[in-house]
Design a protein around this motif. Sequence first.
Motif, PDB file in Angstrom:
ATOM      1  N   UNK A 159      41.757  54.347  62.620  1.00  0.00           N
ATOM      2  CA  UNK A 159      42.103  54.456  61.200  1.00  0.00           C
ATOM      3  C   UNK A 159      41.224  53.484  60.441  1.00  0.00           C
ATOM      4  N   UNK A 160      40.571  53.966  59.416  1.00  0.00           N
ATOM      5  CA  UNK A 160      39.569  53.145  58.730  1.00  0.00           C
ATOM      6  C   UNK A 160      39.765  53.223  57.229  1.00  0.00           C
ATOM      7  N   UNK A 161      39.451  52.127  56.579  1.00  0.00           N
ATOM      8  CA  UNK A 161      39.612  52.067  55.134  1.00  0.00           C
ATOM      9  C   UNK A 161      38.317  51.541  54.543  1.00  0.00           C
ATOM     10  N   UNK A 162      37.707  52.331  53.683  1.00  0.00           N
ATOM     11  CA  UNK A 162      36.413  51.929  53.108  1.00  0.00           C
ATOM     12  C   UNK A 162      36.469  52.060  51.591  1.00  0.00           C
ATOM     13  N   UNK A 163      37.034  51.061  50.929  1.00  0.00           N
ATOM     14  CA  UNK A 163      37.093  51.146  49.467  1.00  0.00           C
ATOM     15  C   UNK A 163      35.863  50.516  48.817  1.00  0.00           C
TER      16      UNK A 163
ATOM     17  N   UNK B 292      43.470  46.627  40.988  1.00  0.00           N
ATOM     18  CA  UNK B 292      44.259  46.058  42.083  1.00  0.00           C
ATOM     19  C   UNK B 292      44.211  47.011  43.251  1.00  0.00           C
ATOM     20  N   UNK B 293      43.922  46.482  44.394  1.00  0.00           N
ATOM     21  CA  UNK B 293      43.810  47.336  45.579  1.00  0.00           C
ATOM     22  C   UNK B 293      44.568  46.681  46.711  1.00  0.00           C
ATOM     23  N   UNK B 294      45.359  47.455  47.417  1.00  0.00           N
ATOM     24  CA  UNK B 294      45.986  46.901  48.609  1.00  0.00           C
ATOM     25  C   UNK B 294      45.993  47.938  49.710  1.00  0.00           C
ATOM     26  N   UNK B 295      45.832  47.478  50.925  1.00  0.00           N
ATOM     27  CA  UNK B 295      45.766  48.402  52.048  1.00  0.00           C
ATOM     28  C   UNK B 295      46.361  47.740  53.280  1.00  0.00           C
ATOM     29  N   UNK B 296      47.013  48.538  54.097  1.00  0.00           N
ATOM     30  CA  UNK B 296      47.534  48.009  55.358  1.00  0.00           C
ATOM     31  C   UNK B 296      47.259  49.011  56.474  1.00  0.00           C
ATOM     32  N   UNK B 297      47.162  48.506  57.661  1.00  0.00           N
ATOM     33  CA  UNK B 297      47.039  49.362  58.841  1.00  0.00           C
ATOM     34  C   UNK B 297      48.001  48.822  59.884  1.00  0.00           C
ATOM     35  N   UNK B 298      48.828  49.696  60.418  1.00  0.00           N
ATOM     36  CA  UNK B 298      49.776  49.230  61.424  1.00  0.00           C
ATOM     37  C   UNK B 298      50.244  50.420  62.236  1.00  0.00           C
TER      38      UNK B 298
ATOM     39  N   UNK C 294      36.389  46.433  53.955  1.00  0.00           N
ATOM     40  CA  UNK C 294      36.500  47.572  54.858  1.00  0.00           C
ATOM     41  C   UNK C 294      37.328  47.224  56.092  1.00  0.00           C
ATOM     42  N   UNK C 295      38.131  48.176  56.525  1.00  0.00           N
ATOM     43  CA  UNK C 295      38.871  48.012  57.783  1.00  0.00           C
ATOM     44  C   UNK C 295      38.439  49.137  58.710  1.00  0.00           C
TER      45      UNK C 295
ATOM     46  N   UNK D 267      39.538  50.382  62.390  1.00  0.00           N
ATOM     47  CA  UNK D 267      40.547  50.017  63.385  1.00  0.00           C
ATOM     48  C   UNK D 267      40.672  51.076  64.469  1.00  0.00           C
TER      49      UNK D 267
ATOM     50  N   UNK E 285      48.345  46.736  65.890  1.00  0.00           N
ATOM     51  CA  UNK E 285      47.675  45.705  65.104  1.00  0.00           C
ATOM     52  C   UNK E 285      48.384  45.543  63.760  1.00  0.00           C
TER      53      UNK E 285
ATOM     54  N   UNK F  72      46.903  44.831  60.216  1.00  0.00           N
ATOM     55  CA  UNK F  72      45.728  44.539  59.404  1.00  0.00           C
ATOM     56  C   UNK F  72      46.000  44.918  57.955  1.00  0.00           C
ATOM     57  N   UNK F  73      45.443  44.141  57.064  1.00  0.00           N
ATOM     58  CA  UNK F  73      45.670  44.429  55.656  1.00  0.00           C
ATOM     59  C   UNK F  73      44.517  43.882  54.844  1.00  0.00           C
ATOM     60  N   UNK F  74      44.263  44.511  53.723  1.00  0.00           N
ATOM     61  CA  UNK F  74      43.364  43.866  52.789  1.00  0.00           C
ATOM     62  C   UNK F  74      43.828  44.136  51.365  1.00  0.00           C
ATOM     63  N   UNK F  75      43.390  43.272  50.501  1.00  0.00           N
ATOM     64  CA  UNK F  75      43.724  43.443  49.105  1.00  0.00           C
ATOM     65  C   UNK F  75      42.505  43.083  48.289  1.00  0.00           C
ATOM     66  N   UNK F  76      42.435  43.611  47.091  1.00  0.00           N
ATOM     67  CA  UNK F  76      41.327  43.276  46.211  1.00  0.00           C
ATOM     68  C   UNK F  76      41.806  43.345  44.773  1.00  0.00           C
TER      69      UNK F  76
END
Lengths: 492, 266, 435
Positions: A413-417, A429-435, C358-359, C361, C366, C368-372
């Motif tokens: 699972x990948x996040x590319x903002x 505002x940007x927020x992302x989680x992976x779990x 970028x994440x 995974x 896991x 994992x988190x990001x914020x901007x």
Amino acid sequence: MPAVQETVDQVRRIDVDQYKYGFVTDIESDRAPKGLSEDIVRYISAKKNEPEWMLEWRLEAYRRWLTMTEPTWARVHYPKIDFDDLYYYSAPKSTKGPKSLDEVDPELLATYEKLGIPLREREILAGVEGASDRRVAVDAVFDSVSVVTTFKEELKKAGVIFCAISEAIREYPDLVRKYLGSVVPTSDNFYATLNSAVFSDGSFVYVPEGVRCPMELSTYFRINERNTGQFERTLIIAEKGAYVSYLEGCTAPMRDENQLHAAVVELVALDDAEIKYSTVQNWYPGDKDGKGGIYNFVTKRGDCRGARSKISWTQVETGSAITWKYPSCILRGDESQGEFYSIAVSNGYQQVDSGTKMIHLGKNTRSRIISKGIAAGRSDNTYRGLVSAHRKASGARNFTNCDSLLIGDQCGAHTVPYIESKNASAVFEHEATTSKIADDQLFYCLQRGLTSEEAVALIVNGFVKDVIQQLPMEFAVEAQKLISISLEGSVG
Amino acid sequence: MTAVRSVAAGMNGQIKMLSIKNLHASVGDREILRGVNLEVPTGQVHAIMGPNGSGKSTLSYVLAGRDGYDITDGSIVFGGEEIVETPAEERAAKGIFLAFQYPLEIPGVATMTFLKAAMNAQRKARGEAELTTPDFMRRVKVAAEKLNVTQEMLRRPLNVGFSGGEKKRNEILQMALLEPKLAILDETDSGLDIDALKTVSDGVNALRAPNRSMLVITHYQRLLDHIVPDVVHVMAAGRIVRSGGPELALELEANGYADYVGAAAA
Amino acid sequence: MNAEPRILNTPAEVTLAEAFSASRGHLPGDAAVAAARAVAFDAFQKKGLPHRRTEAWRYTDLRVLLRSVPPAPPAAPASIASAALLPGLDRARLVIVDGAYRPELSDLSGLDGVEVTSLATLLDQGDERVGALAGRLDDAMVALNTAMMTGGVAIRVPAGLDVTRAVEIAHVTSGAYSVFARNLISVGAGASLRVVESFTGPDAAASVANIVTEAVIGDRAKVTWAKLQAEGNAAVHLSTTAVSIGGESQFDHLTLMTGASISRSQSFVTYGGEFARAGLFGATMIGGKQHADIMLGVDHAVPNGASRELFKAVMDGKADGIFQGRIVVRPGAQKVDGKMMTQGLLLSEDASFSVKPELEIFADDVQCAHGATSGEIDEDMLFYLLSRGLPRAEAETLLVTAFLAEAIEGLGDEAIGEAFEQVARDWLADRKTLS
């Protein structure tokens, strides 16, 4: 909780690895010769009885396409497509542009019946309770042609034009010439340019000033023929103060080879207009070993051209071997709004690279992105999104939330903002989680007597709830079922 | 009794701390204050009560000089001086203090650093010498103890992770240290349990002084059991529609605001 | 179309090719090093300068930004003025002028037991440490550095040694020259080290520095590393740090970018052992027409790692602030805890901020988190401070300092943090007098 119960029931009923729309309709077809050339473009244009300007437009796109190369930046991997080994046009022989439902080939009607799509105007969507008083107009596209459009007359009374785009090119050339290619230019990208050259059918919607479209509009796309690419083109225009809600659904038979689907959708919203566009994408994803499935390479873009206009994309992506699509909004009008709600489920060997672009050009424009990715099996699921504010986009606002859920340790699972602000007063505002699904959540459900599959369905339903709520009610239940089916066999 | 005497004193021409005349203020196209008239004599505590949306909080922001409000008409005279055009920080230095309904959390700024910066900035603006560190520390220690503000809270970033009660105590601590001439308490009771309400009220009451006025803005009467006002005003639809003694608060408690909402609309 | 061989066609690329031909005969190193240089230059030539379609460099298009390349520094060592950087911070100093280690300008006191060697010496001996990490990076500018590197310094801390005095690696550029330096740091198992890396040069000198540092951090080692890019106002600064961290080690790294006309700082951390923790912090303070790009990459190749990335950028004038962050969790790297936060503050209407956090995974268990976030100074906070009597400029400074401090304090080293915060305060003070 009825929806959850439905999901659970559905999970129980369906066999593992069973794509329920995978049957083939045995129908004689009229096909263009294999391969792509100027002659094929002329052939398609002639089949559609198109005016000269349309042919020129296509040829220009075709010549442009010859100079372009396939994009490689997305996180998807597939063998090189031989564009000369495809059929670019295929239509059921019996269809010569039916005037009414009675003229439609019964074999086709049976196909749509089997897919649960109501083509008889009194019917409602199969199996949806509580929707009996709500009607949906349907444009049914089978391979390269629109076979029927329902409720046309009634819509016409309200001033709404809803028809096949091939028909619109003939009947409403001024509108088509004004707007076609104005949001996604013919030179936009490799697949959009290809589509511009060879698109065969799709839907056209025009909602005049101040009109609220009296019913949901929808198009069902069906790829049936072998080795056939589907290149549909959809154009929706909402004049000042108009409102329309549109839904598309897609299915295809189970076939061993990969099939190409390269669509272009353009939306134009003028002052105070609102377009709500929902997609339930369930193209054949390939079998459990990753064989077959649709390559879904789609360009969708909405232009909030007028002040205070609003375009909202909602998508439930469960099908296709490869998905490459980024429904976007150009927020040109002051105070215009863009929304993107997405659920992308991948299982088996599916590859998804999807997201959105929110381009803030006007003042006080707002956008909201909610993306829920669920990866299972050996699939890869990527969110890719751009939010940008240009120099003049004072007061722009974006909120993005993208969450990914991994089921099993073989998937990704990948996040590319991409976030680009050229205006100090733009607030992003940007927020992302992976779990993964938390063990204690799972245990709690198991302890209350649910099976692990039921528990996963329950938790996933909670995970995607924010997006499901955005779908028209008729389709929310269907989408929920689809998600559970897609995740079948993902829990060991 | 107190109230009657004070009102009378006010009428006798005592110096006004605050005098608001025909104040109109809008946000965008929406007019929120529609001709507020209010006089607060030096040394008095006035309460402003009113239903939600009556303009109470707007009045407190406009008095403190927050950007974003268009003052379309009227005047605000504070200590004999027109302040409509005065920036927020200068009003603070002149002695206007606003205790926020929702005190801001400012990550990365230690409470102590902030207190010192604010006290010295105001002293500087008034042409006074900056506080020495020992003097500053001593003042904070004395004030903090009274309000049950711990050293640990003072070390934390401003209001970050503070409970509702802690944030309000921190507001009153700032009021004690900054020694304003006019303190505006905006819904100071909101989010407080009964014990916290008492601590905060005791803190406020300790700061009542003959040279200090207060404007207590509240929706409920219960705060006024603890901070007894000299005069109660009722605000509705952007105007002061009635004024009276503390007994007016009790009347409102019994009858609600329904009469005023109707009356103001008419 | 893409299959055609790429032709070097920007003036900068042409100059670089000429420079390599001219200097390859007398660059330090044995035959193996010379061969490696040729391979690396070939790799560079194939890629060319990074441009906007080079995904990792999309916001720093060197084909456009790098107009010309200055000459190599003169053979005779330049004399330099002693820098007044980071006053009050006690540290040993290893001085590198124009890409050459200068022991006579350095202060090695407090480094008992630490091995300090000139890179040129190591190249002549064919030391296997050179390129061990950088060789794995697929990056044109790193390849160019491998081809052209002239010198630098290698530090080796033996296992178990606790080096309490901070060590500064001070890169000084004396004028408008091309500088290619390479540094090596190895920290043995259970050892500890505090590093300050500084980059300075005179204003108005259009120097181009391309500096690569490779660091191998052993099991249970603890390394704190703060990098200060305060180059002259016409400089181009390109630096890469490649780090591998051992099991149960702790690595904290801060990049503070305030100088140079165009700068790009990239740090890549690979986890070589389980239960390692890395904190990567970045703070950018730029104005005028400055362009500063920070790339922080974390590669969780093994399970049970933790990473924190916190990046703060303040842009004034017409400056472009850029952050690219990437957390990769490889298949099987379970129980990884990765968090990334990036925040931009635009102080002027013409500034811009671009981020790509970028994440990537490939393991399911896991967190994992990001914020901007991006925006201007918070109006509510500002009003709160104004209402307490703080003058506007002071209130803004307080808020901006607090904003940056979070990243600087993340490093967890009080002395270095204080010195760097002073750099931030000085920048803000200068800014105020400018506006």
